[in-house]
Write a protein that holds these residues in place. Structure first.
Motif, PDB file in Angstrom:
ATOM      1  N   SER A   1       0.826  -1.202   0.000  1.00  0.00           N
ATOM      2  CA  SER A   1       0.000   0.000   0.000  1.00  0.00           C
ATOM      3  C   SER A   1       0.862   1.256   0.000  1.00  0.00           C
ATOM      4  O   SER A   1       0.568   2.219  -0.720  1.00  0.00           O
ATOM      5  N   LYS A   2       1.931   1.253   0.776  1.00  0.00           N
ATOM      6  CA  LYS A   2       2.844   2.393   0.789  1.00  0.00           C
ATOM      7  C   LYS A   2       3.509   2.572  -0.574  1.00  0.00           C
ATOM      8  O   LYS A   2       3.702   3.687  -1.043  1.00  0.00           O
TER       9      LYS A   2
ATOM     10  N   ASP B   1       2.227   1.698  -3.508  1.00  0.00           N
ATOM     11  CA  ASP B   1       1.236   2.233  -4.430  1.00  0.00           C
ATOM     12  C   ASP B   1       0.986   3.717  -4.176  1.00  0.00           C
ATOM     13  O   ASP B   1       0.802   4.491  -5.112  1.00  0.00           O
ATOM     14  N   HIS B   2       0.999   4.126  -2.925  1.00  0.00           N
ATOM     15  CA  HIS B   2       0.803   5.534  -2.608  1.00  0.00           C
ATOM     16  C   HIS B   2       1.980   6.355  -3.113  1.00  0.00           C
ATOM     17  O   HIS B   2       1.807   7.462  -3.632  1.00  0.00           O
ATOM     18  N   ARG B   3       3.177   5.820  -2.982  1.00  0.00           N
ATOM     19  CA  ARG B   3       4.356   6.531  -3.447  1.00  0.00           C
ATOM     20  C   ARG B   3       4.369   6.644  -4.979  1.00  0.00           C
ATOM     21  O   ARG B   3       4.729   7.677  -5.535  1.00  0.00           O
TER      22      ARG B   3
ATOM     23  N   THR C   1       1.646   6.186  -7.267  1.00  0.00           N
ATOM     24  CA  THR C   1       0.487   6.770  -7.933  1.00  0.00           C
ATOM     25  C   THR C   1      -0.107   7.964  -7.199  1.00  0.00           C
ATOM     26  O   THR C   1      -0.927   8.675  -7.769  1.00  0.00           O
ATOM     27  N   GLY C   2       0.249   8.155  -5.936  1.00  0.00           N
ATOM     28  CA  GLY C   2      -0.335   9.234  -5.156  1.00  0.00           C
ATOM     29  C   GLY C   2      -1.664   8.867  -4.520  1.00  0.00           C
ATOM     30  O   GLY C   2      -2.264   9.668  -3.836  1.00  0.00           O
ATOM     31  N   ASN C   3      -2.127   7.631  -4.730  1.00  0.00           N
ATOM     32  CA  ASN C   3      -3.392   7.171  -4.170  1.00  0.00           C
ATOM     33  C   ASN C   3      -3.190   5.739  -3.708  1.00  0.00           C
ATOM     34  O   ASN C   3      -2.863   4.867  -4.503  1.00  0.00           O
ATOM     35  N   GLN C   4      -3.378   5.506  -2.428  1.00  0.00           N
ATOM     36  CA  GLN C   4      -3.109   4.166  -1.908  1.00  0.00           C
ATOM     37  C   GLN C   4      -4.145   3.136  -2.337  1.00  0.00           C
ATOM     38  O   GLN C   4      -3.905   1.945  -2.231  1.00  0.00           O
ATOM     39  N   TYR C   5      -5.286   3.576  -2.838  1.00  0.00           N
ATOM     40  CA  TYR C   5      -6.313   2.644  -3.265  1.00  0.00           C
ATOM     41  C   TYR C   5      -6.237   2.328  -4.755  1.00  0.00           C
ATOM     42  O   TYR C   5      -6.942   1.465  -5.232  1.00  0.00           O
TER      43      TYR C   5
END
Length: 70
Positions: A48-49, A51-53, A55-59
């Motif tokens: 999750s971290k 993906d957040h890094r 794409t800017g969106n953790q979902y």
């Protein structure tokens, strides 16, 4: 009497079922999917971290196209 316990059982079951199923419309509205990500293991938290890094969106799950070219 013994049959009066059915009322409290039905009410309790209704509230528990409502709590379980009310997350579906809010998740569809918020993240566009029925269920949010599962954070049960440290590896999933790291994903999750990542993906957040990326794409800017953790979902928003990052695929191979999200990785920068070297």
């Amino acid at each position: 009497m013994w049959f009066e316990q059915f009322y409290s059982g039905i009410i309790t079951t209704a509230f528990v079922a409502g709590a379980c199923y009310m997350s579906y419309p809010f998740n569809k509205w918020d993240v566009g999917r029925a269920y949010r990500r599962n954070y049960c293991t440290p590896q999933r938290v790291e994903l999750s971290k990542r993906d957040h890094r990326l794409t800017g969106n953790q979902y928003r799950v990052a695929g191979l196209d999200a990785f920068p070219e070297k």
